[in-house]
Scaffold this active site. Sequence first.
Site, PDB file in Angstrom:
ATOM      1  N   LYS A  54       0.841  -1.206   0.000  1.00 41.71           N
ATOM      2  CA  LYS A  54       0.000   0.000   0.000  1.00 41.71           C
ATOM      3  C   LYS A  54       0.875   1.255   0.000  1.00 41.71           C
ATOM      4  O   LYS A  54       2.074   1.187   0.297  1.00 41.71           O
ATOM      5  CB  LYS A  54      -0.906  -0.016   1.242  1.00 41.71           C
ATOM      6  CG  LYS A  54      -0.153   0.009   2.568  1.00 41.71           C
ATOM      7  CD  LYS A  54      -1.072  -0.320   3.748  1.00 41.71           C
ATOM      8  CE  LYS A  54      -0.301  -0.334   5.066  1.00 41.71           C
ATOM      9  NZ  LYS A  54      -1.128  -0.834   6.183  1.00 41.71           N
ATOM     10  N   ARG A 153     -10.557  -0.333  14.693  1.00 40.98           N
ATOM     11  CA  ARG A 153     -10.366   0.462  13.470  1.00 40.98           C
ATOM     12  C   ARG A 153     -11.303  -0.069  12.397  1.00 40.98           C
ATOM     13  O   ARG A 153     -12.280   0.555  12.055  1.00 40.98           O
ATOM     14  CB  ARG A 153      -8.887   0.392  13.059  1.00 40.98           C
ATOM     15  CG  ARG A 153      -8.533   1.300  11.916  1.00 40.98           C
ATOM     16  CD  ARG A 153      -7.039   1.374  11.659  1.00 40.98           C
ATOM     17  NE  ARG A 153      -6.472   0.140  11.114  1.00 40.98           N
ATOM     18  CZ  ARG A 153      -5.271   0.061  10.569  1.00 40.98           C
ATOM     19  NH1 ARG A 153      -4.492   1.145  10.496  1.00 40.98           N
ATOM     20  NH2 ARG A 153      -4.815  -1.079  10.089  1.00 40.98           N
ATOM     21  N   TYR A 276      15.797  29.464   9.959  1.00 38.47           N
ATOM     22  CA  TYR A 276      14.586  30.221  10.326  1.00 38.47           C
ATOM     23  C   TYR A 276      14.384  30.292  11.836  1.00 38.47           C
ATOM     24  O   TYR A 276      14.646  29.312  12.541  1.00 38.47           O
ATOM     25  CB  TYR A 276      13.352  29.564   9.721  1.00 38.47           C
ATOM     26  CG  TYR A 276      13.177  29.790   8.246  1.00 38.47           C
ATOM     27  CD1 TYR A 276      13.113  31.078   7.717  1.00 38.47           C
ATOM     28  CD2 TYR A 276      13.062  28.700   7.387  1.00 38.47           C
ATOM     29  CE1 TYR A 276      12.940  31.264   6.351  1.00 38.47           C
ATOM     30  CE2 TYR A 276      12.886  28.888   6.028  1.00 38.47           C
ATOM     31  CZ  TYR A 276      12.828  30.169   5.517  1.00 38.47           C
ATOM     32  OH  TYR A 276      12.657  30.361   4.175  1.00 38.47           O
ATOM     33  N   MET A 329      12.149  24.204   3.549  1.00 39.41           N
ATOM     34  CA  MET A 329      11.430  23.487   2.493  1.00 39.41           C
ATOM     35  C   MET A 329      12.370  22.765   1.537  1.00 39.41           C
ATOM     36  O   MET A 329      12.142  21.617   1.164  1.00 39.41           O
ATOM     37  CB  MET A 329      10.542  24.460   1.710  1.00 39.41           C
ATOM     38  CG  MET A 329       9.660  23.760   0.690  1.00 39.41           C
ATOM     39  SD  MET A 329       8.722  24.897  -0.333  1.00 39.41           S
ATOM     40  CE  MET A 329       7.529  25.533   0.819  1.00 39.41           C
TER      41      MET A 329
HETATM   42  C1  PLP Z   1      -0.347  -1.790   6.938  1.00 42.70           C
HETATM   43  C2  PLP Z   1      -0.908  -3.074   7.386  1.00 42.70           C
HETATM   44  C3  PLP Z   1      -0.091  -4.204   7.494  1.00 42.70           C
HETATM   45  C4  PLP Z   1       1.410  -4.147   7.376  1.00 42.70           C
HETATM   46  O1  PLP Z   1       1.912  -3.691   8.627  1.00 42.70           O
HETATM   47  P1  PLP Z   1       3.464  -3.483   8.899  1.00 42.70           P
HETATM   48  O2  PLP Z   1       3.518  -3.045  10.322  1.00 42.70           O
HETATM   49  O3  PLP Z   1       3.920  -2.431   7.965  1.00 42.70           O
HETATM   50  O4  PLP Z   1       4.138  -4.771   8.657  1.00 42.70           O
HETATM   51  C5  PLP Z   1      -0.701  -5.419   7.755  1.00 42.70           C
HETATM   52  N1  PLP Z   1      -2.042  -5.491   7.948  1.00 42.70           N
HETATM   53  C6  PLP Z   1      -2.852  -4.417   7.904  1.00 42.70           C
HETATM   54  C7  PLP Z   1      -4.301  -4.563   8.156  1.00 42.70           C
HETATM   55  C8  PLP Z   1      -2.298  -3.163   7.645  1.00 42.70           C
HETATM   56  O5  PLP Z   1      -3.094  -2.081   7.628  1.00 42.70           O
END
Ligand code: PLP
Length: 392
Positions: A54, A153, A276, A329
Amino acid sequence: MSANLYPSPHIAFTSAENSDIAGSFLDINLDALKRNYRYLANRGKKADCAAVIKADAYGIGLEQAANALWQEGCRTFFVALPKEGARARKILPQATIYILNGLMSQQACGFYQQHELRPVLGSLDEVDLWQSHCATTQTDLPCAIHFDTGMNRLGLSLKSAHLLADRIKANALSFTPSLIMSHLACADTPLHPLNTQQLDKFRTIRALFPDIPASFANSAGIFLGPDYHFDLLRPGIALYGAQPVNDHPNPMNVVATLQARILSLRNVTKGDSISYGAAAVTNRDSRIATICVGYADGYIRAGGSTMQKDGAKVWVAGREAPIIGRVTMDLIMIDVTDIPASDIAPGTLVEMFGPHIAIDDVAAAAGTIGYELLTSLGMRSERRYHLDHETD
Ligand SMILES: *Cc1c(COP(=O)(O)O)cnc(C)c1O
């Protein structure tokens, strides 16, 4: 500008054009990614190993990562969003691809079907959407079912799990789920009591669906041991080289290295402020290098230093050097007073993270985690993909 004018121990330019005009370089070692996959897959004695790609494969490039992981034997992939899935599908015509964020709407079902994407259904409402799509199209499309065991979640509650199990027993589900899964909240903290509580809950749920393969462990979960492995491992961050478990040595290979070019060097006197807000002030006569990377390249702004707080470290000419002052930046200043002047010049590349500076240490100095740093990297740095034999 000729690269020869700007000697650096780290320079390994792929193209003269880019070497002359780029400010920073993001090097991705795809062989290291493959070795990380192999390492994680080998930890799952009975379990298969999927890959979470992802968010553009955590910022390193979805297409490149997907291709390398497929070559290494990975056949199941997880992304968060349908569009990410469609991108992955182009590279991976034969892979199993799950969409973690589930089904957004009835209208989305067609998109999943068209690209052969499997939603991870996260509520009974989503189960109903998929059911009605499968009924209307007279198909039995695979999908995963997500159960909540403690994240709060996404995912069906234990109560919904029972309802679903009853529906399956009564033959009232018109499709066959191909995976059940849940997600750990505290796997990076092995002794956290929530880990075993979640495991117990997931075992209970699994017993309701004995014929469906189960997936539980993210990267850190893999290191909690075989009890947590079930049938399919689901690592993300560890594939990309960041530390999976807190306060443990990182066994993963570095995949991403960010380097930035020194643009200029200047001497300042004790008491001068840098950057800055005049938030950092030198406590000795100092030599300051300005490097060509900033928060718009994804280098987190909070990694800078102030009088109250140290910033992140960088690696230059074989030594560590600290960031001094706020990250801006496009530019960052580093304190190179302790580095022999003959070792650095405009053009020298500075490692922001990579083999010498752990991405997790940079993230910690910026009050965040490796995940956020990696996924922030964006596209402004010059990206170069390597295999082992091409690096240094
Ligand atoms: C992002 C995610 C993972 C991967 O988790 P990592 O900690 O990056 O290995 C696995 N399962 C779900 C549901 C996730 O959202």
